[in-house]
Design a protein around this motif. Sequence first.
Motif, PDB file in Angstrom:
ATOM      1  N   PRO A  12      -3.584  55.463  43.237  1.00 14.33           N
ATOM      2  CA  PRO A  12      -4.535  55.012  42.215  1.00 14.33           C
ATOM      3  C   PRO A  12      -4.332  55.750  40.902  1.00 14.33           C
ATOM      4  N   VAL A  13      -4.615  55.066  39.810  1.00 11.18           N
ATOM      5  CA  VAL A  13      -4.432  55.643  38.481  1.00 11.18           C
ATOM      6  C   VAL A  13      -5.689  55.407  37.655  1.00 11.18           C
ATOM      7  N   LEU A  14      -6.051  56.400  36.864  1.00  9.86           N
ATOM      8  CA  LEU A  14      -7.148  56.287  35.896  1.00  9.86           C
ATOM      9  C   LEU A  14      -6.540  56.268  34.508  1.00  9.86           C
ATOM     10  N   THR A  15      -6.892  55.270  33.695  1.00 13.78           N
ATOM     11  CA  THR A  15      -6.436  55.250  32.304  1.00 13.78           C
ATOM     12  C   THR A  15      -7.624  55.458  31.379  1.00 13.78           C
ATOM     13  N   ILE A  16      -7.385  56.194  30.305  1.00 10.96           N
ATOM     14  CA  ILE A  16      -8.441  56.519  29.347  1.00 10.96           C
ATOM     15  C   ILE A  16      -8.053  55.980  27.977  1.00 10.96           C
ATOM     16  N   SER A  17      -8.919  55.138  27.425  1.00  8.59           N
ATOM     17  CA  SER A  17      -8.750  54.603  26.072  1.00  8.59           C
ATOM     18  C   SER A  17      -9.977  55.008  25.263  1.00  8.59           C
ATOM     19  N   ALA A  18      -9.854  56.089  24.527  1.00  5.37           N
ATOM     20  CA  ALA A  18     -10.996  56.559  23.757  1.00  5.37           C
ATOM     21  C   ALA A  18     -11.300  55.660  22.572  1.00  5.37           C
ATOM     22  N   ASN A  19     -10.288  54.945  22.084  1.00  3.85           N
ATOM     23  CA  ASN A  19     -10.452  54.120  20.888  1.00  3.85           C
ATOM     24  C   ASN A  19      -9.746  52.776  21.057  1.00  3.85           C
ATOM     25  N   PRO A  20     -10.179  51.966  22.034  1.00  6.63           N
ATOM     26  CA  PRO A  20      -9.519  50.684  22.288  1.00  6.63           C
ATOM     27  C   PRO A  20      -9.776  49.689  21.160  1.00  6.63           C
ATOM     28  N   ALA A  21      -9.215  48.515  21.295  1.00  2.87           N
ATOM     29  CA  ALA A  21      -9.361  47.516  20.240  1.00  2.87           C
ATOM     30  C   ALA A  21      -9.157  46.122  20.784  1.00  2.87           C
ATOM     31  N   GLY A  96     -22.972  48.849  18.825  1.00  2.00           N
ATOM     32  CA  GLY A  96     -21.991  48.405  17.841  1.00  2.00           C
ATOM     33  C   GLY A  96     -20.876  47.595  18.478  1.00  2.00           C
ATOM     34  N   ALA A  97     -19.831  47.382  17.682  1.00  2.00           N
ATOM     35  CA  ALA A  97     -18.721  46.530  18.107  1.00  2.00           C
ATOM     36  C   ALA A  97     -17.419  47.323  18.176  1.00  2.00           C
ATOM     37  N   THR A  98     -16.629  47.038  19.188  1.00  5.87           N
ATOM     38  CA  THR A  98     -15.286  47.609  19.288  1.00  5.87           C
ATOM     39  C   THR A  98     -14.434  47.074  18.140  1.00  5.87           C
ATOM     40  N   ARG A  99     -13.588  47.914  17.614  1.00  8.07           N
ATOM     41  CA  ARG A  99     -12.774  47.542  16.448  1.00  8.07           C
ATOM     42  C   ARG A  99     -11.824  46.392  16.751  1.00  8.07           C
ATOM     43  N   ILE A 100     -11.405  45.721  15.693  1.00  8.54           N
ATOM     44  CA  ILE A 100     -10.390  44.674  15.789  1.00  8.54           C
ATOM     45  C   ILE A 100      -9.178  45.114  14.971  1.00  8.54           C
ATOM     46  N   VAL A 111       6.748  43.872  12.981  1.00 10.17           N
ATOM     47  CA  VAL A 111       5.303  43.841  13.149  1.00 10.17           C
ATOM     48  C   VAL A 111       4.656  44.748  12.114  1.00 10.17           C
ATOM     49  N   SER A 112       3.655  44.222  11.418  1.00 15.24           N
ATOM     50  CA  SER A 112       2.850  45.021  10.490  1.00 15.24           C
ATOM     51  C   SER A 112       1.469  45.190  11.103  1.00 15.24           C
ATOM     52  N   ASP A 113       1.052  46.449  11.266  1.00 16.76           N
ATOM     53  CA  ASP A 113      -0.233  46.747  11.892  1.00 16.76           C
ATOM     54  C   ASP A 113      -1.291  47.055  10.851  1.00 16.76           C
ATOM     55  N   ILE A 114      -2.487  46.517  11.059  1.00 20.24           N
ATOM     56  CA  ILE A 114      -3.656  46.872  10.257  1.00 20.24           C
ATOM     57  C   ILE A 114      -4.724  47.324  11.246  1.00 20.24           C
ATOM     58  N   ASN A 115      -4.873  48.636  11.397  1.00 21.49           N
ATOM     59  CA  ASN A 115      -5.763  49.187  12.407  1.00 21.49           C
ATOM     60  C   ASN A 115      -7.077  49.658  11.806  1.00 21.49           C
ATOM     61  N   ALA A 116      -8.168  49.247  12.411  1.00 25.74           N
ATOM     62  CA  ALA A 116      -9.500  49.690  11.995  1.00 25.74           C
ATOM     63  C   ALA A 116      -9.780  51.069  12.594  1.00 25.74           C
ATOM     64  N   PRO A 117     -10.723  51.815  12.009  1.00 27.15           N
ATOM     65  CA  PRO A 117     -10.962  53.185  12.485  1.00 27.15           C
ATOM     66  C   PRO A 117     -11.616  53.275  13.859  1.00 27.15           C
ATOM     67  N   GLY A 118     -12.470  52.353  14.207  1.00 26.37           N
ATOM     68  CA  GLY A 118     -13.142  52.411  15.504  1.00 26.37           C
ATOM     69  C   GLY A 118     -14.575  52.884  15.409  1.00 26.37           C
ATOM     70  N   LEU A 119     -15.258  52.840  16.544  1.00 23.53           N
ATOM     71  CA  LEU A 119     -16.651  53.274  16.619  1.00 23.53           C
ATOM     72  C   LEU A 119     -16.766  54.767  16.340  1.00 23.53           C
ATOM     73  N   ALA A 120     -17.762  55.145  15.550  1.00 19.75           N
ATOM     74  CA  ALA A 120     -18.008  56.565  15.289  1.00 19.75           C
ATOM     75  C   ALA A 120     -18.773  57.161  16.461  1.00 19.75           C
ATOM     76  N   LEU A 121     -18.248  58.239  17.025  1.00 23.32           N
ATOM     77  CA  LEU A 121     -18.853  58.874  18.193  1.00 23.32           C
ATOM     78  C   LEU A 121     -19.585  60.152  17.826  1.00 23.32           C
ATOM     79  N   GLU A 122     -20.539  60.496  18.656  1.00 23.87           N
ATOM     80  CA  GLU A 122     -21.234  61.771  18.556  1.00 23.87           C
ATOM     81  C   GLU A 122     -20.929  62.593  19.801  1.00 23.87           C
ATOM     82  N   GLU A 123     -21.268  63.862  19.760  1.00 23.64           N
ATOM     83  CA  GLU A 123     -20.937  64.759  20.864  1.00 23.64           C
ATOM     84  C   GLU A 123     -21.511  64.265  22.190  1.00 23.64           C
ATOM     85  N   GLU A 124     -22.701  63.708  22.156  1.00 25.35           N
ATOM     86  CA  GLU A 124     -23.325  63.233  23.397  1.00 25.35           C
ATOM     87  C   GLU A 124     -22.533  62.079  24.007  1.00 25.35           C
TER      88      GLU A 124
END
Length: 333
Positions: A12-21, A96-100, A111-124
């Motif tokens: 089994p594998v766990l994958t972590i995406s802190a800033n998906p899109a 809120g909404a996940t970035r596009i 390929v030309s990428d235009i990446n949004a910053p993503g959801l702003a997180l807090e420590e909690e």
Amino acid sequence: MSRNQDEANKAPVLTISANPALDLSVGLAQLVPGALHRAESVELTAAGKGVNMARVLAALGHPVCVTGFLGKDNDAAFVDAFADMGVEDAFVRLPGATRINTKLTEQDGRVSDINAPGLALEEEHWQRLLDTLDQRLSQPQLRPAAVMIGGSLPPGIAPQALGELISRVKAAGIPVWADTSGEALRVAVKAGADAVKPNVEELADWAGRALPGDDAIHQATLELFAAGVGDVVVSAGASGVTWLGQQGLWQSLPPAVKVSNTVCAGDTLFAGLLHGVLCEWSAEQALRFATALSAEAVRHTGVGCSDAGDFSDLLSDTRVRRRNDVEARGVMA
């Protein structure tokens, strides 16, 4: 890709995406700045490096759990994708909404990428992810054989937090494979990630200098390995892959294919290589498979497919060689 790969089913594998899109892929004949364009194709896909790697691993027969952060407002595409992939959804939901992210793909494969910053997180919010991780690490029935971390960090989270996360997983005796860049890559290296996968540009950024040719790339790869990383995988597109680790120094050259979309090639390569390692394949077999799978991916939108009708031909046409048995940490000390 086949789901009947029994040799992988107990890994089994766990994958972590802190800033998906959500990836908005737009196909164009040619991108001309400032001009009006008519799209040849448009596709919206639940993505992010960790999600893409999960898609590869699940299709290859691994039980996969995905986690990270998703916005509640538009998580439906991810929920549907996870169901289609057959993976366990342990994402932390936030307001809120996940970035596009927009990917403009031309007919020549550029390929030309235009990446949004993503959801702003807090420590909690970050603490909720750590709690999710701790729960899985502490329960034998949930414990993964490996953890893959992919992509950038969202706004509000310092790179040092990634180092703490990696250290937490390693303290539990689980290998961590990280595909990130910039300061996050530096932190992952210092934290002792078991494997990292920079492309040539990301390797040059880590090294702090231009890497104009194979010798320069080779030297920087040695330096990155000597910094304490278990395995260094350097992807260079059509120029091939360099894999340096305890198994020695290996290089592969992919088969010639018509390039349509390179967005998921690196994610496919890294996940395919982990698959080979978890299956306890030889270094040559694992690198050949991962390289061929990555080559298959660039022919279309999305990750590579080992069920492609000509995949055996892609494997045969992938060239793999062992360069030497250098012990880089001794050389660079």
